[in-house]
Design an enzyme around this catalytic site. Structure first.
Site, PDB file in Angstrom:
ATOM      1  N   TRP A   4       1.177  -8.297   3.389  1.00 14.02           N
ATOM      2  CA  TRP A   4       0.829  -6.875   3.264  1.00 14.02           C
ATOM      3  C   TRP A   4      -0.317  -6.493   4.200  1.00 14.02           C
ATOM      4  O   TRP A   4      -0.211  -5.521   4.953  1.00 14.02           O
ATOM      5  CB  TRP A   4       0.456  -6.559   1.820  1.00 14.02           C
ATOM      6  CG  TRP A   4       0.143  -5.110   1.581  1.00 14.02           C
ATOM      7  CD1 TRP A   4       1.022  -4.118   1.261  1.00 14.02           C
ATOM      8  CD2 TRP A   4      -1.146  -4.485   1.636  1.00 14.02           C
ATOM      9  NE1 TRP A   4       0.374  -2.914   1.112  1.00 14.02           N
ATOM     10  CE2 TRP A   4      -0.964  -3.110   1.341  1.00 14.02           C
ATOM     11  CE3 TRP A   4      -2.439  -4.946   1.898  1.00 14.02           C
ATOM     12  CZ2 TRP A   4      -2.026  -2.205   1.305  1.00 14.02           C
ATOM     13  CZ3 TRP A   4      -3.497  -4.043   1.871  1.00 14.02           C
ATOM     14  CH2 TRP A   4      -3.285  -2.692   1.579  1.00 14.02           C
ATOM     15  N   ASP A   5      -1.424  -7.228   4.170  1.00 10.93           N
ATOM     16  CA  ASP A   5      -2.572  -6.830   4.987  1.00 10.93           C
ATOM     17  C   ASP A   5      -2.327  -7.079   6.467  1.00 10.93           C
ATOM     18  O   ASP A   5      -2.803  -6.327   7.319  1.00 10.93           O
ATOM     19  CB  ASP A   5      -3.854  -7.519   4.525  1.00 10.93           C
ATOM     20  CG  ASP A   5      -3.683  -9.013   4.343  1.00 10.93           C
ATOM     21  OD1 ASP A   5      -2.537  -9.498   4.284  1.00 10.93           O
ATOM     22  OD2 ASP A   5      -4.705  -9.716   4.248  1.00 10.93           O
ATOM     23  N   THR A   6      -1.529  -8.118   6.798  1.00  4.39           N
ATOM     24  CA  THR A   6      -1.169  -8.326   8.204  1.00  4.39           C
ATOM     25  C   THR A   6      -0.356  -7.147   8.724  1.00  4.39           C
ATOM     26  O   THR A   6      -0.590  -6.647   9.832  1.00  4.39           O
ATOM     27  CB  THR A   6      -0.357  -9.624   8.364  1.00  4.39           C
ATOM     28  OG1 THR A   6      -1.161 -10.732   7.974  1.00  4.39           O
ATOM     29  CG2 THR A   6       0.093  -9.809   9.811  1.00  4.39           C
TER      30      THR A   6
END
Length: 610
Positions: A194-196
């Site tokens: 998700w954060d990537t």
């Protein structure tokens, strides 16, 4: 819940702590976070949110106690596992701040960096800020089992997704509210990627994304998880690469041109296995009327393939027109002539997903069900004829022919025998498991990994197996699809029989019918293993060996009939495939042109892997 956007106070910082079974450390983490924030932010300008993600320890109780005793602490509870990305997204959406921060609860990143992380976004210097363990001069000392996969992952993200960052996985990031609100609808992963994906999409959208070196110390004994790190992360990189790098460049002209090029490539590849000069010579001696009738019979089998696929999907709850599905089958089979390892099957799953919203697990399950019935049908046909040969005493002669042969023919027959055995075992297993409430495949995935992404993968596997059981495990579905499979393969055999008859082999009708059924069935079983595109070579080898072993027909006629039969079928497939590509505007390389985002329409389905 958080205040509405127009009521949020400027400058408020929301720190989210994603927590799963953190009872031993969560109190210390929250206390350290509050103390650090208080050292550089005024009172009332920050909050700490414990995003507790379906824990089964005391974490929910402790988080609730802290929230009750300190107005700066909030507790978000989820009964179900959302995954790290899902927990972060839900917490950020409900947070009060316009600066959104998260870091891992193990505090592996030195908290002395928290002020810099917050102020980079709070001051407007950056839209997104992230700590980095891999910047020159500040490389973290990580164990090889964690460092090597991390470096490989970051290299793939930089290469495929054109990110300028060195470290995408460091659990120490801050986003402006504007970035989060703008991109949250585009980010599809709900787990470790998700954060990537947020970092990559923020760069693509023109936001300023900065990373800065941090001191980082590994905590705990986190192990490399093959399910998550290899399958999960890799599939998400490919999905994002497709969405950002490939699909925007696809136009109708590009799609149609690619389809034309690959169709020509299919024909060129066929020349590597077939001597088209010899085929032409054999056709000159064959009766063109019988060859034409055989071709027509084979063409008539294709609408039945579409009808059968329609019935399979209907058992799974998807009702589509047979004409569209016939085109999808044509395209996938043309892909199998071009690509090795039956990659055309993946194209069909993509087409039905993109054009009709059928989820990938159901698409692959429907393909698997079709393959199971194909194998069951041709194995049954071959077995019936083999019993007849045994009764008439021809089996011994056949065995001597196979043992004495060499090259593609012998390999093909041995492969066919192995595939037939596997097919029988697979059908028996599927039918038996359909009567059970358990799901062995999902259980095996969970045993291989306890990670939250493993749960995600297990859900997809369970849907796949469940869908497959839905087709093969009911009497109505089994009978309906089984009958259509029998008709389809009977027409396939009749095509080969007419082509062989066109060479005037001098066989009695019974002998012509029996050898055609046996040779075609064994030849198609040999094609199942993806040793060559379209099984070219294996089919001809098995067909030829069995014809000359069971009849007085000579080698030239047997190989000529085998080559011509397979060539006719492949050419019909290529022509139908290219026509379907034109009609559906689909190319083999892109699988579909200008597809829209398709979400699953059935409640309870797992998130799709795009």
């Amino acid at each position: 819940m958080g205040r509405p956007p127009d009521e949020r106070a400027d400058g408020v910082v929301s720190v989210v702590l994603p927590a799963y079974n953190e009872a031993d450390t969560i109190e210390h983490t929250v206390e350290t976070t509050l103390r650090t924030l208080s050292s550089f932010l005024p009172a009332g300008s920050f909050e700490v949110i414990v995003a507790e993600d379906g824990c089964d320890d005391r974490t929910p109780e402790l988080a609730e106690q802290m929230a009750a005793g300190d107005s700066r602490v909030r507790h978000f509870h989820s009964d179900d596992r959302l995954g790290r990305g899902g927990a972060l997204e839900h917490a950020f959406a409900a947070a009060d701040g316009d600066v959104l921060v998260y870091f891992d609860t193990d505090l592996a990143t030195d908290m002395d960096h928290l002020e810099e992380l917050v102020e980079r976004v709070r001051s407007g210097e950056s839209d997104v800020a992230t700590g980095s363990r891999w910047m020159p001069g500040n490389v973290a000392d990580r164990p090889a089992k964690r460092g090597v996969p991390s470096r490989g992952f970051n290299l793939l993200v930089r290469t495929f997704l054109q990110s300028s960052l060195r470290d995408h996985q460091c659990g120490f990031k801050a986003f402006s509210r504007e970035v989060f609100d703008d991109l949250r609808g585009d980010v599809e992963d709900e787990h470790w990627f998700w954060d990537t994906e947020m970092l990559v999409r923020a760069q693509r959208a023109g936001y300023r994304v900065d990373e800065f070196p941090v001191r980082w110390t590994p905590k705990g004994d986190t192990k490399v998880d093959l399910v998550r790190d290899v399958f999960g992360m890799g599939s998400q990189i490919l999905r994002t690469w497709w969405q950002l790098m490939v699909r925007p460049r696809i136009t109708r002209r590009v799609s149609l041109a690619a389809g034309a090029v690959l169709t020509v490539l299919a024909l060129l590849l066929m020349t590597q296995y077939l001597d088209f000069g010899a085929v032409v010579d054999e056709m000159r001696t064959a009766d063109p009327v019988l060859v034409a009738v055989g071709t027509l019979v084979y063409v008539l089998s294709w609408p039945l393939r579409g009808i059968r696929y329609r019935d399979i999907l209907a058992e799974l709850g998807f009702h589509e027109k047979a004409s569209f599905l016939t085109g999808a089958v044509f395209i996938s089979q043309t892909g199998n002539l071009v690509f090795p390892a039956r990659l055309g099957d993946f194209i069909r799953a993509y087409v039905v997903k993109a054009r009709r919203g059928i989820p990938y697990p159901s698409g692959f399950a429907s393909l698997a069900a079709e393959r199971v019935f194909d194998l069951l049908t041709i194995t049954t046909l071959a077995g019936i004829v083999l019993v007849g040969y045994t009764v008439t005493g021809q089996t011994a002669e056949l065995a001597r022919t196979v043992v004495g042969a060499d090259g593609a023919g012998q390999v093909a027959v041995l492969v066919a025998g192995f595939v037939a055995l596997v097919a029988i075992l697979a059908v028996a297993t599927i039918v038996a498991s359909a009567q059970s409430d358990g799901n062995l495949a999902g259980s095996l995935v969970r045993r291989a990994s306890s990670d939250s992404y493993a749960e995600f993968v297990a859900g997809i596997v369970e849907q796949f197996v469940g869908d497959l059981q839905a087709v093969a495990g009911t009497r109505r579905g089994f009978a309906r699809v089984g009958v259509s499979s029998l008709v389809i393969w009977t027409l396939d055999v009749v095509t080969a029989m007419l082509v062989l008859a066109a060479f005037d082999p001098g066989l009695a009708t019974v002998e012509l019918v029996s050898v055609s059924f046996f040779a075609v069935s064994v030849g198609n079983l040999a094609k199942v293993l993806p040793l060559s595109p379209g099984g070219v070579g294996l089919y001809e080898g098995a067909f030829t060996l069995l014809v000359i072993g069971l009849t007085p027909v000579g080698y030239p006629v047997a190989i000529g009939a085998a080559v011509l039969d397979h060539a006719v079928k492949n050419l019909v497939t290529v022509v139908g495939g290219y026509g379907s590509m034109l009609g559906l505007n689909v190319s083999l390389t892109t699988a579909v042109e200008e597809t829209r985002e398709v979400r699953e329409s059935r409640d309870g389905d797992p998130v799709e892997l795009d």
